[in-house]
Design a protein around this motif. Sequence first.
Motif, mmCIF file in Angstrom:
data_model
loop_
_atom_site.group_PDB
_atom_site.id
_atom_site.type_symbol
_atom_site.label_atom_id
_atom_site.label_comp_id
_atom_site.label_asym_id
_atom_site.label_seq_id
_atom_site.Cartn_x
_atom_site.Cartn_y
_atom_site.Cartn_z
ATOM 1 N N GLY A 197 -13.449 35.098 -4.271
ATOM 2 C CA GLY A 197 -13.357 34.236 -3.406
ATOM 3 C C GLY A 197 -11.875 33.398 -3.399
ATOM 4 N N PHE A 198 -11.270 33.332 -4.505
ATOM 5 C CA PHE A 198 -10.119 32.759 -4.582
ATOM 6 C C PHE A 198 -8.910 33.869 -3.910
ATOM 7 N N ALA A 199 -9.305 34.842 -4.277
ATOM 8 C CA ALA A 199 -8.330 35.964 -3.645
ATOM 9 C C ALA A 199 -8.401 35.948 -1.963
ATOM 10 N N ILE A 200 -9.685 35.888 -1.650
ATOM 11 C CA ILE A 200 -9.730 35.929 -0.227
ATOM 12 C C ILE A 200 -9.213 34.617 0.469
ATOM 13 N N ALA A 201 -9.401 33.439 -0.141
ATOM 14 C CA ALA A 201 -8.932 32.201 0.267
ATOM 15 C C ALA A 201 -7.289 32.367 0.286
ATOM 16 N N TYR A 202 -6.870 32.784 -0.774
ATOM 17 C CA TYR A 202 -5.361 32.888 -0.996
ATOM 18 C C TYR A 202 -4.765 33.958 0.185
ATOM 19 N N VAL A 203 -5.333 34.751 0.530
ATOM 20 C CA VAL A 203 -4.747 35.900 1.532
ATOM 21 C C VAL A 203 -4.913 35.042 2.828
ATOM 22 N N MET A 204 -6.329 34.503 3.275
ATOM 23 C CA MET A 204 -6.591 33.786 4.509
ATOM 24 C C MET A 204 -5.675 32.547 4.810
ATOM 25 N N ASN A 205 -5.185 32.028 3.719
ATOM 26 C CA ASN A 205 -4.549 30.486 3.841
ATOM 27 C C ASN A 205 -3.357 30.604 5.009
ATOM 28 N N PRO A 206 -2.502 31.570 4.932
ATOM 29 C CA PRO A 206 -1.428 31.757 5.797
ATOM 30 C C PRO A 206 -1.704 31.797 7.518
ATOM 31 N N PHE A 207 -2.723 32.716 7.339
ATOM 32 C CA PHE A 207 -3.561 32.839 8.833
ATOM 33 C C PHE A 207 -4.108 31.612 9.378
ATOM 34 N N MET A 208 -4.999 30.799 8.570
ATOM 35 C CA MET A 208 -5.640 29.622 8.765
ATOM 36 C C MET A 208 -4.672 28.711 9.120
ATOM 37 N N LYS A 209 -3.429 28.581 8.437
ATOM 38 C CA LYS A 209 -2.518 27.507 8.787
ATOM 39 C C LYS A 209 -1.839 27.788 10.270
ATOM 40 N N PHE A 267 -3.342 25.426 17.349
ATOM 41 C CA PHE A 267 -4.429 24.475 17.822
ATOM 42 C C PHE A 267 -3.881 22.907 17.785
ATOM 43 N N LEU A 268 -3.241 22.505 17.074
ATOM 44 C CA LEU A 268 -2.813 21.206 16.816
ATOM 45 C C LEU A 268 -1.696 20.870 17.894
ATOM 46 N N LYS A 269 -0.719 21.874 18.301
ATOM 47 C CA LYS A 269 0.402 21.844 18.863
ATOM 48 C C LYS A 269 -0.166 21.929 20.486
ATOM 49 N N TYR A 270 -0.977 22.779 20.603
ATOM 50 C CA TYR A 270 -1.464 23.136 22.120
ATOM 51 C C TYR A 270 -2.419 22.257 22.749
ATOM 52 N N ILE A 271 -3.270 22.011 21.963
ATOM 53 C CA ILE A 271 -4.778 21.254 22.219
ATOM 54 C C ILE A 271 -4.648 19.761 21.706
ATOM 55 N N PRO A 272 -4.285 18.868 22.624
ATOM 56 C CA PRO A 272 -4.293 17.512 22.144
ATOM 57 C C PRO A 272 -5.763 17.098 21.298
ATOM 58 N N LYS A 273 -6.651 17.347 21.851
ATOM 59 C CA LYS A 273 -8.231 17.072 21.158
ATOM 60 C C LYS A 273 -8.075 17.388 19.892
ATOM 61 N N ALA A 274 -7.508 18.426 19.399
ATOM 62 C CA ALA A 274 -7.477 19.088 18.075
ATOM 63 C C ALA A 274 -6.978 18.026 17.069
ATOM 64 N N GLN A 275 -5.895 17.021 17.575
ATOM 65 C CA GLN A 275 -5.460 16.168 16.590
ATOM 66 C C GLN A 275 -6.422 14.945 16.213
ATOM 67 N N THR A 276 -7.553 14.870 16.844
ATOM 68 C CA THR A 276 -8.551 13.751 16.670
ATOM 69 C C THR A 276 -9.790 14.344 16.051
ATOM 70 N N HIS A 277 -9.883 15.686 15.711
ATOM 71 C CA HIS A 277 -10.856 16.307 15.241
ATOM 72 C C HIS A 277 -10.113 17.598 14.375
ATOM 73 N N LYS A 278 -9.639 17.009 13.504
ATOM 74 C CA LYS A 278 -8.896 17.906 12.474
ATOM 75 C C LYS A 278 -9.889 18.817 11.612
ATOM 76 N N ARG A 279 -10.865 18.404 10.899
ATOM 77 C CA ARG A 279 -11.829 19.103 10.248
ATOM 78 C C ARG A 279 -12.466 19.924 11.070
ATOM 79 N N SER A 280 -12.981 19.530 12.430
ATOM 80 C CA SER A 280 -13.661 20.608 13.287
ATOM 81 C C SER A 280 -12.707 21.614 13.371
ATOM 82 N N THR A 281 -11.507 21.419 13.691
ATOM 83 C CA THR A 281 -10.187 22.435 14.035
ATOM 84 C C THR A 281 -10.241 23.694 12.972
#
Length: 399
Positions: A61-73, A79-93
């Motif tokens: 699980g840690f290995a999967i999270a480690y590899v996926m983290n750059p893509f998730m970021k 989303f945060l740059k191009y979708i304004p509503k994403a700023q107010t719903h960061k957890r959902s984003t």
Amino acid sequence: MKKIDFKNLDKSYLKISLYLFAVAAAVILFEKIIGHLPNLGNVIHTFLITVLRLGSPFFLGFAIAYVMNPFMKFFERMFLKYIPKAQTHKRSTRIFCILINYIIIIGGIFWIFIYLVPELKGSVVSFVSQLSTYSTQLNESTTDLFDRIHFINSEDVNNILNKVLAPIMGVFQNVPALITNILTNLYSVGKITVDIIMAIFISFYMLYDKENFRNHALKIVYAISSRKSAEHLFYNAQRINRIFQNFIVGKAVDSLIIGILAFIGFSLLSAPFPLILSLIVGVTNMIPYFGPFIGAIPAIFISLLVNPTTAIWVALFILALQQFDGNFLGPKILGNSLDISPIWIILAVVLGGALMGPIGMFIGVPILATIKMFLTEYINHKYQDKYAEDDPLALENHE
């Protein structure tokens, strides 16, 4: 007559007795440990195996999270740059970004098992079943070629060629049985499936709540060490993480692109078994420097058996692809994440391969880059302290 201080004398005897007892106990304990070293080794081995077996979902699980983290970021930034509503719903984003990663990964896994594995197995079985035919055709082509060259005996050339190809063909003949055994074990061992499912859930929570995990880790380190030591540790950990993550993720993306380009090129050249050849080239490309050459040998060999003329074009295409990767694609993706010279990369690949096989050839490079980073800083620091006012290298360059 001087009076004897029996109280201090008793304390001295007591201290000597305690020292002798401690030494005797240490000797006995050491003898017992030496006498039971084989059993102790078995106990340690069993303990480590148990820890790895029980903790495998967390490690995976840690290995999967480690590899996926750059893509998730990456998705989060988009989303945060191009979708304004994403700023107010960061957890959902974040949840949505993690799910996008899982859809890509799970879709890729399904594609591998539904399309790639059967296609790969079929190609390998077809190739192995026709090995004798290909070998006969190659001998005939060689005989025809060297019969035109009167000063070279074609039979001698064929004998040398057959001796060289015999062990390689023997390896290829065992490949279908090996693939069948691997697939049978994968489908029959249910624990692997359970571990993977658990690892996916664990990686989800690690990614979703990574800031909380990070804060807990920071708190523990600050609690058990000084502030200066903790900050120094975190600073170095970030640098090590940057080296490993940039190299692993960058090399994976680079090899995926090279594999896709290889498949397109082999298909256009009408090369035999383009899926097998492109898979070999893509996977071996993960190994720095030696990988392209390792991948080129079986690709050219397979093409040579089927069609010697096509093998020449395949060799030229692989050479062009390597030049494109080494001079343009690789530097664009990896950048200066390693900052080490080719000679050190070759050393890392050789030592890593000798110690840990193919995996060592891959991870040996970021490990050596990390060691080189700390060693260079230590040497520079010692050099500056020693020659703060009279730098011999500066004088030498000035002259």
